[in-house]
Scaffold this active site. Structure first.
Site, PDB file in Angstrom:
ATOM      1  N   ASP A 144     -24.386 -25.596   6.182  1.00  0.00           N
ATOM      2  CA  ASP A 144     -25.285 -26.482   5.453  1.00  0.00           C
ATOM      3  C   ASP A 144     -25.002 -27.921   5.907  1.00  0.00           C
ATOM      4  O   ASP A 144     -23.978 -28.198   6.545  1.00  0.00           O
ATOM      5  CB  ASP A 144     -25.026 -26.298   3.956  1.00  0.00           C
ATOM      6  CG  ASP A 144     -25.798 -27.264   3.089  1.00  0.00           C
ATOM      7  OD1 ASP A 144     -27.000 -27.465   3.352  1.00  0.00           O
ATOM      8  OD2 ASP A 144     -25.197 -27.828   2.153  1.00  0.00           O
ATOM      9  N   ASP A 146     -26.235 -31.502   3.970  1.00  0.00           N
ATOM     10  CA  ASP A 146     -25.908 -32.402   2.862  1.00  0.00           C
ATOM     11  C   ASP A 146     -24.891 -31.750   1.921  1.00  0.00           C
ATOM     12  O   ASP A 146     -25.091 -30.628   1.452  1.00  0.00           O
ATOM     13  CB  ASP A 146     -27.161 -32.748   2.078  1.00  0.00           C
ATOM     14  CG  ASP A 146     -28.142 -33.587   2.880  1.00  0.00           C
ATOM     15  OD1 ASP A 146     -28.100 -34.811   2.763  1.00  0.00           O
ATOM     16  OD2 ASP A 146     -28.927 -32.998   3.648  1.00  0.00           O
ATOM     17  N   ASP A 206     -22.673 -26.042  -0.134  1.00  0.00           N
ATOM     18  CA  ASP A 206     -22.235 -26.612  -1.419  1.00  0.00           C
ATOM     19  C   ASP A 206     -23.195 -26.383  -2.565  1.00  0.00           C
ATOM     20  O   ASP A 206     -22.845 -26.634  -3.716  1.00  0.00           O
ATOM     21  CB  ASP A 206     -22.039 -28.122  -1.269  1.00  0.00           C
ATOM     22  CG  ASP A 206     -23.370 -28.864  -1.196  1.00  0.00           C
ATOM     23  OD1 ASP A 206     -24.181 -28.521  -0.315  1.00  0.00           O
ATOM     24  OD2 ASP A 206     -23.602 -29.760  -2.022  1.00  0.00           O
TER      25      ASP A 206
END
Length: 247
Positions: free
Chosen positions: A27, A29, A202
């Protein structure tokens, strides 16, 4: 639902690689760069693209960045990146050489775009325009969460869209766009086939990636404090991801 603080850190990446080929899905961000107050204010190290290319080379190029951002938006922040990418939650996929594969990602219908724009104005949410979706951010006004989410759910149902929830954001995409499908698509490619997939992310949208990695014999690594249903390991912060990957 597991608390990430109760999950162990992943084994050293070199240890994993010594046991057999791994396919790494990252991922962006909140995983490779810290979350910012608005999407355009992220702080990207000037040499991050070069470091990601070097990491990809160490993995024989079995690596992809899998992000809610479009490939074009990632390029705006990273510059040229010779790494496989699945943008727009996996709907827009390209290989390391820049060639695309899979069906072309489509933009939202005009009627849905207009309705979402009007809802953003009424709810006081920040509207982020994406190549293949629209997002409503409420990080600057978290007290508006219930109102924004309720309005977004109604709009998604009315226009036949899928709704992705994240950290102070809801995003409208076409059905079928998710990070798990991106993992499945890459794992079907010859250069990825047979490797153990590892997905690092996240946010709640990364759970699809964790599940797809597990389905294909690998695992997910949850980053940060958000509880995870599907991750096997945990890293506390972006800096720990960089250290684990030796970026």
């Amino acid at each position: 639902m597991d608390n990430p603080r109760d999950l162990p850190p992943p084994p050293p990446i070199d240890t994993l690689g010594a046991k057999g080929p791994i396919a790494l899905f990252l991922d962006f961000d909140g995983t490779l760069v810290p979350i910012a107050p608005t999407p355009d204010r992220i702080a990207v190290p000037p040499d991050l693209a070069k470091r990601l290319e070097e990491l990809s080379a160490r993995l024989d190029h079995r690596m992809a960045v899998v992000s809610g951002r479009s490939p074009a938006n990632l390029a705006e922040h990273l510059g040229p990146l010779a790494v496989a990418v699945a943008g727009s939650h996996g709907a827009a996929r390209r290989k390391r050489d820049g060639s695309t594969f899979g069906p072309d990602a489509e933009r939202l219908p005009d009627a849905a775009i207009g309705a979402i724009e009007r809802t953003a104005d009424r709810a006081g949410a920040l509207l982020e325009r994406k190549a293949h979706g629209l997002a409503l951010h409420y990080r600057s006004a978290p007290e508006k969460e219930d109102a924004v989410v309720e309005a977004a759910q109604a709009l998604a149902a009315e226009h036949g869209l899928a709704l992705k929830r994240g950290k102070c954001v809801v995003e409208f995409v076409l059905p079928g766009a998710d990070k798990g499908r991106a993992v499945e698509a890459f794992m079907a490619e010859p250069e990825f086939a047979g490797a153990m997939p590892v997905f690092v992310g996240d946010d709640v949208t990364d759970e699809d990636g964790f599940c797809a990695a597990a389905k294909n014999g690998g695992f997910g690594v949850a980053v940060g404090e958000r509880p995870s249903d599907s991750a096997l390991y945990h890293l506390p912060a972006v800096s720990d991801v960089h250290a684990w990957l030796k970026l």
